[in-house]
Enzyme design. Sequence first.
Site, short mmCIF file in Angstrom:
data_model
loop_
_atom_site.label_atom_id
_atom_site.label_comp_id
_atom_site.label_asym_id
_atom_site.label_seq_id
_atom_site.Cartn_x
_atom_site.Cartn_y
_atom_site.Cartn_z
N HIS A 197 48.97 -29.93 3.59
CA HIS A 197 48.52 -29.08 4.70
C HIS A 197 47.42 -28.12 4.23
O HIS A 197 46.33 -28.07 4.82
CB HIS A 197 49.74 -28.31 5.23
N GLU A 198 47.70 -27.40 3.15
CA GLU A 198 46.72 -26.40 2.69
C GLU A 198 45.45 -27.09 2.18
O GLU A 198 44.35 -26.57 2.36
CB GLU A 198 47.33 -25.49 1.62
N GLU A 231 43.89 -25.86 12.12
CA GLU A 231 45.23 -26.45 12.04
C GLU A 231 45.19 -27.94 12.35
O GLU A 231 45.99 -28.70 11.84
CB GLU A 231 46.17 -25.74 13.01
N HIS A 247 43.19 -27.67 5.07
CA HIS A 247 42.39 -26.48 5.41
C HIS A 247 41.22 -26.34 4.43
O HIS A 247 40.08 -26.09 4.83
CB HIS A 247 43.23 -25.21 5.28
ZN ZN Z 1 47.82 -24.03 8.38
#
Ligand code: ZN
Length: 500
Positions: free
Chosen positions: A264-265, A294, A268
């Site tokens: 997830h990170e 997101e 980003h």
């Molecule tokens: Zn996030």
Amino acid sequence: MNEKYDQLQTILTELAHLEKAVGVLGWDRNTKMPKGGAKARAEVVATLNRLHHERFTSDEVGKLLEALEPWAADQDADSAERRTVEYTQWAYERQTKLPADFVVERTKKLSAANQAWQTARQEADYTQFAPHMENVLDITLRLADFFKPYDHPYDVLLNQYERGMSTQQVQTLFDFVRGHQVELIAAIAEQPQVDNSFLHLHYPIDKQLKAGEEIVRAFGYDFNQGRQDETTHPFAANLGYGDQRITYRADEHFLNPYLFAIMHEAGHAMYEQGIPEALWGGILYRGTSSGVHESQSRLWENLVGRSKPFWAWYYPRLQAHFPENLGNVSLDDFYKGVNRVAPSLIRVEADEATYNLHIMLRMEIEIALLGGEFTVAELPEVWNERIHKYLGVTPEDDAQGVLQDVHWSWGLYGQFPAYALGNIIGAQFWGHIEKALPDLDAHIAKGDFKPLHGWLVDNIYQHGRKYPPGELIERISGERLNGDAYVAYLKNKFGAIYDL
Ligand code: ZN
């Protein structure tokens, strides 16, 4: 080139440097800083933010923008020049509404609130945080009031994260998606549960970190322009061109929190690693909105990282890291295990089918608190009641309930919707990626993420903040933001896993 535009760019670059200094201090506070440094750090950050605010809202910037407006309107609609002036104008109008002393007061109160939240959460004691939550609510209402007249005070807050979206638009979208998700969760609850006990064995953290690094490196996260460090509440930090860091929290007895959070990170961070150097120093050097951000983190975490083709590639490698735990677990059982649907208390650990309900609960509470429908003192009670109503679960204490998220302590009111929007936007993009890359699954199943990463760079990353979220979504998908693709994705995926 226009001389006044160059002058504006010079100022914006100085401001970007100040922002990155604040970013480094924030990264440090959340990873390395001793607890004792909190007070001084808050003072330093408050000063830098004040300098930033004073410079950005100066008459000099106002005059430059006024002079540049007709020139910018003549520039190509896709040019960085025109979009820079437009974005700066929008941000300038927002920022000039906030008096400098209000900004300083807000920063100080939020720093104190965040410190109190950390202790309150550790000790599962809401009463320690409640007076600070009062401050947060008060300062948030006052912030919204600077933007009167508004249709809804929540529009003001939402727009900080999603330029151009309205509360009404998001509520309508959420109402549509909620109905389908509630139905899906009910149908899943009727089916035999999948086993995921193998995810809760002993997974040494050093091996988890190795696996995570292999995965995100393959995705396209560049460790020459990044690093991973431990924290309490994982985040990604853009500290300037060539330095996009990721952070993690790992659990020795559960594989999911680290593994999926690092994907997830990295999602980003890759978004911002993909913004070209030409935009560095300018106001467009950032992802376009929290929701689109997101969509990128969730795309890698869920649409890729929780997919069958991905595990067809990576599962044998993961088994090699943990042969004693996974040697006898089949690929199919593992895939089902990491996609197990079970209503739970903690948002960041929620599965894909229930996740959005956690967000809708928070948005509803934020709007109700602003409207004075209940008090800050009643918040834990309301929280516990509603989470039970939505998901059938009851927190044992406030650390598992109302204190679990950092957001309110930082005054990040209006940001939660971005997480659910991210799921919805990501699925809308994905449908178009599949059309553009017909062999996508086959590439992923070989661990070849280059076509996907390349598509994202070309269509999303390289634009930075050039297009507001609604415009970017329409550019890519030819449609307005809607929940159709997301609902179809969920039904398809979980229909297959749970034999619906
Ligand atoms: Zn996030």
